[in-house]
Scaffold this motif. Structure first.
Motif, PDB file in Angstrom:
ATOM      1  N   HIS A 167       0.840  -1.209   0.000  1.00 62.10           N
ATOM      2  CA  HIS A 167       0.000   0.000   0.000  1.00 62.10           C
ATOM      3  C   HIS A 167       0.870   1.253   0.000  1.00 62.10           C
ATOM      4  N   TRP A 168       1.894   1.280   0.857  1.00 59.35           N
ATOM      5  CA  TRP A 168       2.783   2.441   0.904  1.00 59.35           C
ATOM      6  C   TRP A 168       3.592   2.557  -0.386  1.00 59.35           C
ATOM      7  N   VAL A 169       4.001   1.437  -0.945  1.00 56.50           N
ATOM      8  CA  VAL A 169       4.744   1.464  -2.206  1.00 56.50           C
ATOM      9  C   VAL A 169       3.914   2.121  -3.302  1.00 56.50           C
ATOM     10  N   GLN A 170       2.643   1.736  -3.399  1.00 57.50           N
ATOM     11  CA  GLN A 170       1.779   2.318  -4.422  1.00 57.50           C
ATOM     12  C   GLN A 170       1.598   3.821  -4.211  1.00 57.50           C
ATOM     13  N   ARG A 171       1.489   4.229  -2.977  1.00 57.55           N
ATOM     14  CA  ARG A 171       1.372   5.665  -2.685  1.00 57.55           C
ATOM     15  C   ARG A 171       2.652   6.405  -3.078  1.00 57.55           C
ATOM     16  N   LEU A 172       3.814   5.820  -2.766  1.00 59.21           N
ATOM     17  CA  LEU A 172       5.077   6.450  -3.136  1.00 59.21           C
ATOM     18  C   LEU A 172       5.202   6.609  -4.650  1.00 59.21           C
ATOM     19  N   LEU A 173       4.680   5.644  -5.386  1.00 59.92           N
ATOM     20  CA  LEU A 173       4.797   5.676  -6.838  1.00 59.92           C
ATOM     21  C   LEU A 173       3.776   6.592  -7.506  1.00 59.92           C
ATOM     22  N   ASN A 174       2.701   6.911  -6.800  1.00 61.85           N
ATOM     23  CA  ASN A 174       1.590   7.602  -7.470  1.00 61.85           C
ATOM     24  C   ASN A 174       1.146   8.919  -6.844  1.00 61.85           C
ATOM     25  N   GLU A 175       1.724   9.302  -5.719  1.00 64.15           N
ATOM     26  CA  GLU A 175       1.297  10.530  -5.049  1.00 64.15           C
ATOM     27  C   GLU A 175       2.494  11.425  -4.775  1.00 64.15           C
TER      28      GLU A 175
ATOM     29  N   LYS B  23       5.542  14.487  -0.470  1.00 66.40           N
ATOM     30  CA  LYS B  23       5.230  15.194   0.777  1.00 66.40           C
ATOM     31  C   LYS B  23       3.931  14.687   1.385  1.00 66.40           C
ATOM     32  N   ASN B  24       2.938  14.417   0.570  1.00 61.64           N
ATOM     33  CA  ASN B  24       1.659  13.907   1.081  1.00 61.64           C
ATOM     34  C   ASN B  24       1.838  12.546   1.743  1.00 61.64           C
ATOM     35  N   VAL B  25       2.630  11.697   1.098  1.00 62.88           N
ATOM     36  CA  VAL B  25       2.864  10.356   1.642  1.00 62.88           C
ATOM     37  C   VAL B  25       3.605  10.448   2.973  1.00 62.88           C
ATOM     38  N   LEU B  26       4.605  11.296   3.033  1.00 62.55           N
ATOM     39  CA  LEU B  26       5.402  11.425   4.248  1.00 62.55           C
ATOM     40  C   LEU B  26       4.594  12.001   5.403  1.00 62.55           C
ATOM     41  N   ASN B  27       3.714  12.939   5.086  1.00 63.86           N
ATOM     42  CA  ASN B  27       2.859  13.486   6.137  1.00 63.86           C
ATOM     43  C   ASN B  27       2.040  12.389   6.804  1.00 63.86           C
ATOM     44  N   ASP B  28       1.567  11.439   6.003  1.00 62.53           N
ATOM     45  CA  ASP B  28       0.791  10.323   6.567  1.00 62.53           C
ATOM     46  C   ASP B  28       1.702   9.277   7.202  1.00 62.53           C
ATOM     47  N   TRP B  29       2.875   9.069   6.631  1.00 62.24           N
ATOM     48  CA  TRP B  29       3.821   8.093   7.174  1.00 62.24           C
ATOM     49  C   TRP B  29       4.128   8.404   8.640  1.00 62.24           C
ATOM     50  N   TYR B  30       4.352   9.658   8.924  1.00 58.58           N
ATOM     51  CA  TYR B  30       4.738  10.045  10.283  1.00 58.58           C
ATOM     52  C   TYR B  30       3.553  10.220  11.227  1.00 58.58           C
ATOM     53  N   GLN B  31       2.375   9.824  10.745  1.00 58.71           N
ATOM     54  CA  GLN B  31       1.213   9.729  11.628  1.00 58.71           C
ATOM     55  C   GLN B  31       1.022   8.315  12.160  1.00 58.71           C
ATOM     56  N   GLN B  32       1.877   7.374  11.721  1.00 53.16           N
ATOM     57  CA  GLN B  32       1.745   6.001  12.182  1.00 53.16           C
ATOM     58  C   GLN B  32       2.036   5.918  13.684  1.00 53.16           C
ATOM     59  N   ALA B  33       1.480   4.880  14.296  1.00 51.92           N
ATOM     60  CA  ALA B  33       1.538   4.756  15.758  1.00 51.92           C
ATOM     61  C   ALA B  33       2.956   4.775  16.304  1.00 51.92           C
ATOM     62  N   VAL B  34       3.904   4.215  15.561  1.00 50.87           N
ATOM     63  CA  VAL B  34       5.275   4.133  16.067  1.00 50.87           C
ATOM     64  C   VAL B  34       5.893   5.518  16.236  1.00 50.87           C
ATOM     65  N   PHE B  35       5.327   6.519  15.550  1.00 48.19           N
ATOM     66  CA  PHE B  35       5.838   7.887  15.639  1.00 48.19           C
ATOM     67  C   PHE B  35       4.948   8.788  16.499  1.00 48.19           C
ATOM     68  N   GLN B  36       4.124   8.186  17.338  1.00 48.76           N
ATOM     69  CA  GLN B  36       3.143   8.972  18.087  1.00 48.76           C
ATOM     70  C   GLN B  36       3.775   9.943  19.081  1.00 48.76           C
ATOM     71  N   THR B  37       5.016   9.730  19.461  1.00 47.02           N
ATOM     72  CA  THR B  37       5.648  10.630  20.428  1.00 47.02           C
ATOM     73  C   THR B  37       6.167  11.913  19.776  1.00 47.02           C
ATOM     74  N   LEU B  38       6.173  11.981  18.445  1.00 43.95           N
ATOM     75  CA  LEU B  38       6.631  13.195  17.767  1.00 43.95           C
ATOM     76  C   LEU B  38       5.600  14.299  17.913  1.00 43.95           C
ATOM     77  N   ASN B  39       6.071  15.525  18.095  1.00 44.93           N
ATOM     78  CA  ASN B  39       5.155  16.666  18.055  1.00 44.93           C
ATOM     79  C   ASN B  39       5.092  17.197  16.622  1.00 44.93           C
ATOM     80  N   ASN B  40       4.212  18.155  16.376  1.00 43.05           N
ATOM     81  CA  ASN B  40       4.016  18.651  15.014  1.00 43.05           C
ATOM     82  C   ASN B  40       5.285  19.260  14.433  1.00 43.05           C
ATOM     83  N   GLN B  41       6.038  19.959  15.260  1.00 43.92           N
ATOM     84  CA  GLN B  41       7.274  20.567  14.782  1.00 43.92           C
ATOM     85  C   GLN B  41       8.277  19.508  14.359  1.00 43.92           C
TER      86      GLN B  41
END
Length: 260
Positions: free
Chosen positions: A132-140, A143-161
């Motif tokens: 699923h992520w591969v298809q997004r990387l190839l077709n979108e 920046k849009n893909v990365l914005n969603d990538w860093y919303q994954q649970a493993v990155f939940q401790t990151l703040n917006n900055q």
């Protein structure tokens, strides 16, 4: 073919080389703030396939990534070394350590890395997710893909900055190259390395952020007591490079004291 890398001579040439392996979306520059604390040691910071200045190098499996890693080490005449890897880099390091012919490996340090899924259903689910992520990387737009990538649970401790800073840096990557590497090194394609890792005849240390609950549990499943990096989540060496270096330093200093 060899991977792009940056070599730095150490004060003591007889010491094993510290070989730094970055995570998915990163590059050898990710380790700059940490590696500067270890100038006694020869060091090699590597760009993995599809990343940094190795963006035009492709690999279709863990075995091929390992082959490229070995060729790169030999090209620098690195015969004795430690592997220090974060996330994907740690998985590459663990895979390497579990293969025959890794006689030059003196020690292994992994940060927030998975030893492999234990059953076929989990591997299939992960393959589907990564596809699923591969298809997004190839077709979108990347920046849009990365914005969603860093919303994954493993990155939940990151703040917006912190998220915005990561996205800005990662947007310099080539999306097609990233997609190829993600598919080749999907956790769904990685063998379960637990049994071999528990019998490694060399020092094996596991680092993770104190707020990274998922990978703290994974370390414990390997029978290891993880070295916790204060105030950090999944990307501990980036979030707190000073603490990461302070944690690693005594482990390596102990090795220096043991070398004749």
């Amino acid at each position: 073919m060899i991977l792009h890398a940056v070599y730095r001579e150490g004060r003591y040439a007889h010491l094993p080389c510290l070989v730094w392996l970055h995570g998915f979306l990163g590059s050898q520059q990710e380790w700059e703030d940490v590696s500067g604390h270890f100038n006694d040691w020869p060091q090699l910071r590597i760009d993995l396939p599809g990343h940094g200045k190795s963006a035009d190098i492709t690999a279709d499996s863990f075995a091929q990534v390992d082959k490229l890693l070995r060729a790169t080490l030999l090209s620098y005449n690195i015969l004795n070394y430690w592997l220090i890897g974060y996330s994907l880099g740690g998985r590459v390091g663990m895979y390497h350590a579990c293969q025959e012919g890794s006689t030059g490996l003196c020690g292994l340090v992994v940060e927030g890395s998975h030893p492999g899924l234990v059953d076929e259903n989990s591997r299939r689910e992960r393959q589907v997710n990564d596809h699923h992520w591969v298809q997004r990387l190839l077709n979108e737009p990347l920046k849009n893909v990365l914005n969603d990538w860093y919303q994954q649970a493993v990155f939940q401790t990151l703040n917006n900055q912190q998220r915005d800073a990561l996205v800005a840096v990662r947007c310099e990557n080539n999306a097609v190259s990233l997609a190829a590497m993600l598919m080749a090194t999907s956790l769904g394609n990685q063998p379960d390395l637990r049994a071999v890792l528990k019998q490694l005849p060399l020092p094996f240390y596991y680092f993770c952020g104190e707020r990274d609950e998922k990978f703290r549990a994974i370390a414990q499943s390997l029978g290891l007591s993880p070295h916790l990096i204060t105030g950090a989540g999944h990307n501990a060496h980036r979030e707190n490079p000073g603490e990461f270096s302070a944690c690693l330093s005594p482990l390596l200093r102990k090795l220096i004291e043991e070398i004749p």
